[in-house]
Design a protein around this motif. Sequence first.
Motif, PDB file in Angstrom:
ATOM      1  N   VAL A 169       0.835  -1.201   0.000  1.00 35.57           N
ATOM      2  CA  VAL A 169       0.000   0.000   0.000  1.00 35.57           C
ATOM      3  C   VAL A 169       0.873   1.256   0.000  1.00 35.57           C
ATOM      4  O   VAL A 169       0.569   2.244  -0.689  1.00 35.57           O
ATOM      5  N   MET A 170       1.965   1.218   0.742  1.00 37.20           N
ATOM      6  CA  MET A 170       2.863   2.367   0.767  1.00 37.20           C
ATOM      7  C   MET A 170       3.520   2.567  -0.598  1.00 37.20           C
ATOM      8  O   MET A 170       3.714   3.702  -1.047  1.00 37.20           O
ATOM      9  N   LEU A 171       3.842   1.487  -1.278  1.00 41.04           N
ATOM     10  CA  LEU A 171       4.410   1.598  -2.628  1.00 41.04           C
ATOM     11  C   LEU A 171       3.372   2.144  -3.603  1.00 41.04           C
ATOM     12  O   LEU A 171       3.714   2.899  -4.525  1.00 41.04           O
ATOM     13  N   LEU A 172       2.101   1.785  -3.414  1.00 37.12           N
ATOM     14  CA  LEU A 172       1.037   2.351  -4.243  1.00 37.12           C
ATOM     15  C   LEU A 172       0.958   3.859  -4.062  1.00 37.12           C
ATOM     16  O   LEU A 172       0.862   4.619  -5.035  1.00 37.12           O
ATOM     17  N   SER A 173       0.998   4.312  -2.807  1.00 43.04           N
ATOM     18  CA  SER A 173       0.971   5.750  -2.531  1.00 43.04           C
ATOM     19  C   SER A 173       2.221   6.430  -3.077  1.00 43.04           C
ATOM     20  O   SER A 173       2.152   7.543  -3.625  1.00 43.04           O
ATOM     21  N   ALA A 174       3.378   5.764  -2.944  1.00 46.43           N
ATOM     22  CA  ALA A 174       4.617   6.312  -3.477  1.00 46.43           C
ATOM     23  C   ALA A 174       4.523   6.503  -4.986  1.00 46.43           C
ATOM     24  O   ALA A 174       4.968   7.519  -5.539  1.00 46.43           O
ATOM     25  N   HIS A 175       3.910   5.529  -5.661  1.00 52.75           N
ATOM     26  CA  HIS A 175       3.753   5.612  -7.115  1.00 52.75           C
ATOM     27  C   HIS A 175       2.914   6.821  -7.506  1.00 52.75           C
ATOM     28  O   HIS A 175       3.234   7.547  -8.461  1.00 52.75           O
ATOM     29  N   LYS A 176       1.837   7.083  -6.753  1.00 57.58           N
ATOM     30  CA  LYS A 176       0.984   8.238  -7.048  1.00 57.58           C
ATOM     31  C   LYS A 176       1.758   9.550  -6.892  1.00 57.58           C
ATOM     32  O   LYS A 176       1.628  10.461  -7.726  1.00 57.58           O
ATOM     33  N   GLU A 177       2.542   9.643  -5.821  1.00 56.93           N
ATOM     34  CA  GLU A 177       3.310  10.872  -5.597  1.00 56.93           C
ATOM     35  C   GLU A 177       4.373  11.058  -6.673  1.00 56.93           C
ATOM     36  O   GLU A 177       4.592  12.168  -7.171  1.00 56.93           O
ATOM     37  N   LEU A 178       5.055   9.979  -7.041  1.00 56.87           N
ATOM     38  CA  LEU A 178       6.094  10.073  -8.077  1.00 56.87           C
ATOM     39  C   LEU A 178       5.488  10.437  -9.423  1.00 56.87           C
ATOM     40  O   LEU A 178       6.057  11.254 -10.177  1.00 56.87           O
ATOM     41  N   ALA A 179       4.342   9.854  -9.741  1.00 58.30           N
ATOM     42  CA  ALA A 179       3.695  10.164 -11.018  1.00 58.30           C
ATOM     43  C   ALA A 179       3.295  11.636 -11.081  1.00 58.30           C
ATOM     44  O   ALA A 179       3.490  12.308 -12.111  1.00 58.30           O
ATOM     45  N   ARG A 180       2.751  12.150  -9.979  1.00 53.86           N
ATOM     46  CA  ARG A 180       2.379  13.569  -9.965  1.00 53.86           C
ATOM     47  C   ARG A 180       3.619  14.454 -10.029  1.00 53.86           C
ATOM     48  O   ARG A 180       3.604  15.489 -10.721  1.00 53.86           O
ATOM     49  N   ALA A 181       4.685  14.051  -9.343  1.00 53.45           N
ATOM     50  CA  ALA A 181       5.920  14.839  -9.385  1.00 53.45           C
ATOM     51  C   ALA A 181       6.451  14.923 -10.810  1.00 53.45           C
ATOM     52  O   ALA A 181       6.876  16.002 -11.259  1.00 53.45           O
ATOM     53  N   LEU A 182       6.429  13.813 -11.525  1.00 59.76           N
ATOM     54  CA  LEU A 182       6.926  13.823 -12.904  1.00 59.76           C
ATOM     55  C   LEU A 182       6.027  14.661 -13.809  1.00 59.76           C
ATOM     56  O   LEU A 182       6.507  15.334 -14.726  1.00 59.76           O
ATOM     57  N   GLY A 183       4.708  14.630 -13.546  1.00 60.65           N
ATOM     58  CA  GLY A 183       3.804  15.486 -14.314  1.00 60.65           C
ATOM     59  C   GLY A 183       4.070  16.959 -14.052  1.00 60.65           C
ATOM     60  O   GLY A 183       4.102  17.771 -14.996  1.00 60.65           O
ATOM     61  N   ASP A 184       4.286  17.320 -12.792  1.00 65.37           N
ATOM     62  CA  ASP A 184       4.599  18.717 -12.463  1.00 65.37           C
ATOM     63  C   ASP A 184       5.958  19.127 -13.024  1.00 65.37           C
ATOM     64  O   ASP A 184       6.170  20.300 -13.368  1.00 65.37           O
ATOM     65  N   ALA A 185       6.889  18.167 -13.100  1.00 65.96           N
ATOM     66  CA  ALA A 185       8.210  18.473 -13.652  1.00 65.96           C
ATOM     67  C   ALA A 185       8.118  18.847 -15.130  1.00 65.96           C
ATOM     68  O   ALA A 185       8.915  19.651 -15.625  1.00 65.96           O
ATOM     69  N   GLU A 186       7.150  18.275 -15.827  1.00 68.45           N
ATOM     70  CA  GLU A 186       6.930  18.650 -17.232  1.00 68.45           C
ATOM     71  C   GLU A 186       6.482  20.096 -17.344  1.00 68.45           C
ATOM     72  O   GLU A 186       6.911  20.830 -18.232  1.00 68.45           O
ATOM     73  N   LYS A 187       5.626  20.511 -16.405  1.00 60.49           N
ATOM     74  CA  LYS A 187       5.070  21.870 -16.464  1.00 60.49           C
ATOM     75  C   LYS A 187       5.993  22.911 -15.857  1.00 60.49           C
ATOM     76  O   LYS A 187       6.020  24.068 -16.311  1.00 60.49           O
ATOM     77  N   TYR A 188       6.743  22.526 -14.822  1.00 59.24           N
ATOM     78  CA  TYR A 188       7.586  23.483 -14.111  1.00 59.24           C
ATOM     79  C   TYR A 188       9.009  22.941 -13.968  1.00 59.24           C
ATOM     80  O   TYR A 188       9.454  22.614 -12.859  1.00 59.24           O
ATOM     81  N   PRO A 189       9.737  22.817 -15.052  1.00 63.33           N
ATOM     82  CA  PRO A 189      11.089  22.229 -14.969  1.00 63.33           C
ATOM     83  C   PRO A 189      12.048  23.018 -14.088  1.00 63.33           C
ATOM     84  O   PRO A 189      13.008  22.451 -13.567  1.00 63.33           O
ATOM     85  N   ILE A 190      11.787  24.323 -13.886  1.00 70.33           N
ATOM     86  CA  ILE A 190      12.717  25.129 -13.084  1.00 70.33           C
ATOM     87  C   ILE A 190      12.640  24.791 -11.598  1.00 70.33           C
ATOM     88  O   ILE A 190      13.480  25.220 -10.824  1.00 70.33           O
ATOM     89  N   PHE A 191      11.629  24.005 -11.184  1.00 68.38           N
ATOM     90  CA  PHE A 191      11.477  23.657  -9.781  1.00 68.38           C
ATOM     91  C   PHE A 191      12.327  22.448  -9.382  1.00 68.38           C
ATOM     92  O   PHE A 191      12.092  21.854  -8.331  1.00 68.38           O
ATOM     93  N   GLY A 192      13.300  22.090 -10.180  1.00 66.92           N
ATOM     94  CA  GLY A 192      14.136  20.942  -9.841  1.00 66.92           C
ATOM     95  C   GLY A 192      15.257  20.750 -10.844  1.00 66.92           C
ATOM     96  O   GLY A 192      15.535  21.637 -11.658  1.00 66.92           O
ATOM     97  N   PHE A 193      15.876  19.582 -10.784  1.00 67.28           N
ATOM     98  CA  PHE A 193      17.048  19.290 -11.616  1.00 67.28           C
ATOM     99  C   PHE A 193      16.774  18.077 -12.489  1.00 67.28           C
ATOM    100  O   PHE A 193      16.063  17.144 -12.080  1.00 67.28           O
ATOM    101  N   PRO A 194      17.343  18.036 -13.686  1.00 68.70           N
ATOM    102  CA  PRO A 194      17.136  16.884 -14.569  1.00 68.70           C
ATOM    103  C   PRO A 194      17.557  15.563 -13.927  1.00 68.70           C
ATOM    104  O   PRO A 194      16.916  14.533 -14.147  1.00 68.70           O
ATOM    105  N   GLU A 195      18.645  15.586 -13.118  1.00 72.10           N
ATOM    106  CA  GLU A 195      19.098  14.352 -12.486  1.00 72.10           C
ATOM    107  C   GLU A 195      18.034  13.803 -11.522  1.00 72.10           C
ATOM    108  O   GLU A 195      17.810  12.588 -11.441  1.00 72.10           O
TER     109      GLU A 195
END
Length: 517
Positions: A169-195
Motif C-alpha cells: 500500500v505504501m508503494l502504491l501511494s509512493a507511485h501516485k506521488e512520483l507520477a504527480r511529481a513527474l507530471g509537475d516536472a513537465e510543467k515546471y522544470p525550473i522547480f528541480g534538476f534533470p538528475e
Amino acid sequence: MASAGIGRLSTDEAFLRTGILIDMCEAPRRKAGIARALAWCDELEARHLSAAERGQLDYFRANAWNTRRPRRRSGDVWLWDQPALQQEIFFLRRATSAECFSAVEHYRRCEILTNLGNLLSHLGRSIEALEIWRRALGVDPEFWMARGNLGSGLARLGRLHYDRNQGAVMLLSAHKELARALGDAEKYPIFGFPEARAYFDQQLRDIEANVDLSAVAENFEPDGYAIGRSKQERQYRLWCLRHDLFLNLLNELGPNTVAAYDPLVLPSFVTKLGEPPALIGYFNQLKQEFVSARWTFFEGIQDGPAQLSDNGVLLINTLDYPSYGLGVEKIRTAYRTAYSLFDKMAFFLNHYMALGHADQDVSFRSVWRPKKGKGPRGILAALAASKNLSFRGLYWVSKDLFEEAFVDVADPDARALHELRIHLEHRYVKVHELMAGPAGRQNAAGDLFVDTLAYSISRSDIEARTLRLLKLVRAALIYLCLGMHWEERRRMKRRRSKRLIASQLLPTVEDRFKRKY
C-alpha cells in the motif's frame, strides 16, 4: 573572485558573489574556494541583515557544507558520525526558524525544507523526513522536487516494512506521488534538476516492475472503518489520526480510518532454542507505555469541569496565572512516560544487538559507543558495520536529544524537549495559563510576579512540546522495528544454511483481558 573579497561590495552584490563561488566550487569540490565562501558568510553575518537575508545566508552555508560531505562512491557514506552533515543540518534548521523563514521567498523556503528532508532521510529518520517534505508542499504544492522525494521516501519505507500488505500500500501511494511529481516536472522544470527527474522516473519504473498496482488498489479501502463505539473514543482516534500518532505506518499516508489502530509489532526473528520471548514482552511494554501516554495527554488537553480529585485542595494563587489541576498533571505524566521510553529502547537495543553494556550503564545517550576508558569513543563496531539505516536514524535522534558536544548543531526543538524533561524530573516546572516571555528560568529578581525558582512555561507551550515528543517517540519505535527487520535479514544471509529453524506463533492478548479482575 576569491582574491577580490566582498568587503567593499553592497550586501546584495556580496550575496550574489558568495552564491556564485559556492556553485563554482561544488562540482570540482574545491576546498579552498569553499573555505573562502564560508569566510565570506561570516563577514556577511556581521552586517545588519534582514530576517530574509539571514535565512538566505544559512541556506548558503548549508550548501557550502554539503560539498564537504562524503559521496556515495565513497565507503564513508555509511559513517554514523559526519561533521559536515551535522553543520549542514544545523544551518538548514536555523533557516527554518520562525523569525527568518516567513520572510524568505517561497521558492527558497521549498528548497530549504526539501534539502532538510533529504538529509533526515539519508540519516535514516524517514518518518520525520516525510513530515518535512509535506511542509514544503504546503508552501507550494507544485514544487515537484519535494513531492518526488516524498514518493521516494514512501517507497523506501514500503520496502523496509516487514508487513508485505502494508508495504504494498505504501508503494502504491509512493507511485501516485512520483507520477504527480513527474507530471509537475513537465510543467515546471525550473522547480528541480534533470538528475532528480531521472531518479524519480527510475523509482516509478521499479515500483511498476515489482508491484501489481491495480491489484493493490482494488483491495485497499482507506476509509469506512469503525473507529470506536463511544463519542469520546471516536474523538480520540480521529485526533490520533490527524497528528500521525498511531503505531501504524499507514498513518503516514493520511488520516484514513484504516490506520486508526496500533498493529506495529516486532518482525519475525530468530533466537536460540529454549530462549523465552523476552524481546516480545519487552516491546509489548514499550508499546503499552506509549499508547497510555498518548491517551493521558489527550485527556489532559480536553476542556471540561474541574476533576473530583481537585475539589477541596487548597492552593495559593501566586498572581502569575498559574495553571493547576488534574489536566495539567496528566500532561506532565504523559511527558515523563514518553521521554522514559528512549532509555528503554536503548536497553532493548543493547540486548538484541549484544552490544555488551552492563544494564546499569545503558542509556539512549551512551548505548552507541564503547564505555569510557576502553579505546576510541567511536560507534560500536556491531552497529557501524551493520549498514542499518533505521538504527542510524535512532542514533541521530539521540544526538539531537542528549549529546553534549552536539548542542550547537542540534535541533533546537529537541534540546528544548530535553531541558523540560530535566526540570520536570529533578527541579520545578510551573505551568502558566498566560505568559508573556519564552519558556525557561526567569531571572527578574525583585519582581513579585516572577517565580525565580521555577522553569516557567505556558500551558500551550507544554502541550505543544508534549505532542512533539510523542511524535518523536513514535518515530523512534518504528525505527526500532524496521532496524530489527533489516538486521534479521542480514543475519539470515550470514547464517549457515544447514541449521534448522523451527517457527513458533504466539497468540495475541484480547482487548477484553486488558482489565483488572
